[in-house]
Design a protein around this motif. Sequence first.
Motif, PDB file in Angstrom:
ATOM      1  N   ALA A 132       0.640  -4.410  -0.164  1.00 16.48           N
ATOM      2  CA  ALA A 132       2.035  -3.307  -0.702  1.00 16.48           C
ATOM      3  C   ALA A 132       2.706  -4.022  -1.620  1.00 16.48           C
ATOM      4  CB  ALA A 132       2.812  -2.694   0.535  1.00 16.48           C
ATOM      5  N   ASP A 133       3.096  -5.378  -1.589  1.00 19.25           N
ATOM      6  CA  ASP A 133       4.135  -5.952  -2.513  1.00 19.25           C
ATOM      7  C   ASP A 133       3.725  -7.085  -3.384  1.00 19.25           C
ATOM      8  OD1 ASP A 133       3.827  -7.878  -0.213  1.00 19.25           O
ATOM      9  OD2 ASP A 133       5.721  -8.217  -0.149  1.00 19.25           O
ATOM     10  N   ARG A 134       2.457  -7.748  -3.110  1.00 16.80           N
ATOM     11  CA  ARG A 134       1.984  -8.886  -3.858  1.00 16.80           C
ATOM     12  C   ARG A 134       0.489  -8.928  -4.344  1.00 16.80           C
ATOM     13  NH1 ARG A 134       5.596 -13.235  -3.354  1.00 16.80           N
ATOM     14  NH2 ARG A 134       6.945 -12.828  -1.632  1.00 16.80           N
ATOM     15  N   ALA A 135      -0.399  -8.081  -3.684  1.00 15.04           N
ATOM     16  CA  ALA A 135      -1.600  -8.234  -4.069  1.00 15.04           C
ATOM     17  C   ALA A 135      -2.614  -7.170  -3.460  1.00 15.04           C
ATOM     18  CB  ALA A 135      -2.509  -9.637  -3.941  1.00 15.04           C
ATOM     19  N   ILE A 155      -4.373 -19.164 -11.708  1.00 11.14           N
ATOM     20  CA  ILE A 155      -4.727 -18.394 -10.478  1.00 11.14           C
ATOM     21  C   ILE A 155      -3.896 -17.219 -10.481  1.00 11.14           C
ATOM     22  CG2 ILE A 155      -4.618 -18.563  -7.743  1.00 11.14           C
ATOM     23  CD1 ILE A 155      -5.342 -21.300  -7.862  1.00 11.14           C
ATOM     24  N   MET A 156      -4.547 -16.002 -10.214  1.00 13.63           N
ATOM     25  CA  MET A 156      -3.963 -14.786 -10.462  1.00 13.63           C
ATOM     26  C   MET A 156      -3.559 -14.142  -8.992  1.00 13.63           C
ATOM     27  SD  MET A 156      -6.165 -13.299 -13.553  1.00 13.63           S
ATOM     28  CE  MET A 156      -5.035 -11.970 -13.889  1.00 13.63           C
ATOM     29  N   VAL A 157      -2.328 -13.924  -8.823  1.00 14.69           N
ATOM     30  CA  VAL A 157      -1.879 -13.125  -7.827  1.00 14.69           C
ATOM     31  C   VAL A 157      -1.755 -11.732  -8.418  1.00 14.69           C
ATOM     32  CG1 VAL A 157       0.005 -12.729  -6.116  1.00 14.69           C
ATOM     33  CG2 VAL A 157      -0.901 -14.882  -6.265  1.00 14.69           C
ATOM     34  N   VAL A 158      -2.234 -10.712  -8.043  1.00 14.22           N
ATOM     35  CA  VAL A 158      -2.517  -9.483  -9.138  1.00 14.22           C
ATOM     36  C   VAL A 158      -1.443  -8.634  -9.088  1.00 14.22           C
ATOM     37  CG1 VAL A 158      -5.119  -9.902  -9.260  1.00 14.22           C
ATOM     38  CG2 VAL A 158      -4.149  -8.331  -7.761  1.00 14.22           C
ATOM     39  N   GLY A 159      -0.533  -8.720  -7.994  1.00 16.29           N
ATOM     40  CA  GLY A 159       0.595  -7.568  -7.611  1.00 16.29           C
ATOM     41  C   GLY A 159       0.252  -6.586  -6.802  1.00 16.29           C
ATOM     42  N   GLY A 160       1.100  -5.895  -6.301  1.00 17.05           N
ATOM     43  CA  GLY A 160       1.020  -4.717  -5.330  1.00 17.05           C
ATOM     44  C   GLY A 160       1.130  -3.415  -5.831  1.00 17.05           C
ATOM     45  N   LEU A 161       1.817  -2.537  -5.063  1.00 19.92           N
ATOM     46  CA  LEU A 161       2.045  -1.216  -5.455  1.00 19.92           C
ATOM     47  C   LEU A 161       3.434  -0.969  -6.222  1.00 19.92           C
ATOM     48  CD1 LEU A 161       1.205   0.431  -2.059  1.00 19.92           C
ATOM     49  CD2 LEU A 161      -0.091   0.183  -4.144  1.00 19.92           C
ATOM     50  N   PRO A 162       3.452   0.070  -7.082  1.00 16.06           N
ATOM     51  CA  PRO A 162       4.878   0.116  -7.853  1.00 16.06           C
ATOM     52  C   PRO A 162       5.783   0.495  -6.685  1.00 16.06           C
ATOM     53  CG  PRO A 162       2.970   1.487  -9.009  1.00 16.06           C
ATOM     54  CD  PRO A 162       2.213   0.891  -7.791  1.00 16.06           C
ATOM     55  N   SER A 163       5.391   1.365  -5.609  1.00 14.21           N
ATOM     56  CA  SER A 163       6.513   1.525  -4.781  1.00 14.21           C
ATOM     57  C   SER A 163       7.098   0.484  -3.961  1.00 14.21           C
ATOM     58  CB  SER A 163       5.779   2.342  -3.629  1.00 14.21           C
ATOM     59  OG  SER A 163       4.924   1.767  -2.780  1.00 14.21           O
ATOM     60  N   ALA A 164       6.665  -0.682  -4.126  1.00 11.13           N
ATOM     61  CA  ALA A 164       7.283  -1.865  -3.421  1.00 11.13           C
ATOM     62  C   ALA A 164       7.721  -3.034  -4.503  1.00 11.13           C
ATOM     63  CB  ALA A 164       6.342  -2.423  -2.573  1.00 11.13           C
ATOM     64  N   HIS A 211      10.098  -3.168  -5.965  1.00 14.23           N
ATOM     65  CA  HIS A 211      11.733  -3.638  -6.097  1.00 14.23           C
ATOM     66  C   HIS A 211      11.781  -4.955  -5.078  1.00 14.23           C
ATOM     67  CE1 HIS A 211      11.027  -1.001  -2.552  1.00 14.23           C
ATOM     68  NE2 HIS A 211      12.028  -1.660  -1.926  1.00 14.23           N
ATOM     69  N   ILE A 212      10.823  -4.998  -4.135  1.00 10.28           N
ATOM     70  CA  ILE A 212      10.874  -6.207  -3.153  1.00 10.28           C
ATOM     71  C   ILE A 212      11.169  -7.508  -3.838  1.00 10.28           C
ATOM     72  CG2 ILE A 212       9.850  -7.035  -1.197  1.00 10.28           C
ATOM     73  CD1 ILE A 212       9.084  -4.345  -0.233  1.00 10.28           C
ATOM     74  N   LEU A 213      10.177  -7.682  -4.728  1.00 13.41           N
ATOM     75  CA  LEU A 213      10.109  -8.952  -5.400  1.00 13.41           C
ATOM     76  C   LEU A 213      11.050  -8.799  -6.957  1.00 13.41           C
ATOM     77  CD1 LEU A 213       6.339  -9.719  -5.175  1.00 13.41           C
ATOM     78  CD2 LEU A 213       8.332 -10.366  -3.688  1.00 13.41           C
ATOM     79  N   GLY A 214      11.871  -7.950  -6.954  1.00 11.13           N
ATOM     80  CA  GLY A 214      12.928  -7.926  -7.919  1.00 11.13           C
ATOM     81  C   GLY A 214      12.195  -7.227  -9.375  1.00 11.13           C
ATOM     82  N   GLY A 215      11.207  -6.351  -9.203  1.00 10.92           N
ATOM     83  CA  GLY A 215      10.714  -5.670 -10.011  1.00 10.92           C
ATOM     84  C   GLY A 215      11.006  -4.180 -10.149  1.00 10.92           C
ATOM     85  N   THR A 216      10.499  -3.557 -11.139  1.00 11.80           N
ATOM     86  CA  THR A 216      10.629  -2.146 -10.998  1.00 11.80           C
ATOM     87  C   THR A 216       9.449  -1.207 -10.884  1.00 11.80           C
ATOM     88  OG1 THR A 216      10.593  -1.835 -13.422  1.00 11.80           O
ATOM     89  CG2 THR A 216      12.832  -2.239 -12.335  1.00 11.80           C
TER      90      THR A 216
END
Length: 204
Positions: free
Chosen positions: A61-64, A1-10, A12-17
């Motif tokens: 914005a942050d997840r999908a 099951i794929m949670v496809v990700g949000g916006l690059p601007s957000a 950092h909220i989930l520990g990414g860049t």
Amino acid sequence: IMVVGGLPSAAHILGGTGDPADKNIVAARDRVARGLEELVPIALEHGVRLVLEPLHPMYAADRAVLSTLGQALDLASPYPTKAVGVVVDTFHVFWDPQLQQQIQRAGLEHRLASYQICDFNLPIASNALQSRGMMGDGHIDFSAISRWVSQAGYRGPVEVEIFNDEINQQDSALTLATMSQRYETLVLPHLEQAAGVQPASALN
């Protein structure tokens, strides 16, 4: 099951860049489509089915950036059903005015891969991810959605998926007992009736 990700601007909220200035949701959705195109041949080679999960718009914005079942089905449509399916998660899609039609479409296209249930609680928790509730404690019509899913031909497992700090902290036996009772009362009869099966409760 794929949670496809949000916006690059957000990210950092989930520990990414990501680029804090990149808020282009159209481009983000295009990247999802291109990523799926790259993954499908690999999935087919290995006998894996990719299942797209639309998330509630508050997570766009942050997840999908995938928010509706219709969007998920549009992304899936170019590919074999054995390669790409979709999931109906009540928490994320109950609000969608097109939900009944899109569940029917998913059934006709043989793409219904999973049915996940929990309730939508108010007020929203400070961590929105923790606003999932036990069926019957919130505002979702499980009778209607369960009928639609069953009428669309889904006969697979039903997953109760609850993220809720209060429920997580209570006795697990109470959680299991409550979940079983709510499922048998609020969900199962409507799945069975729509499938033309006499409800289990009527057999006792």
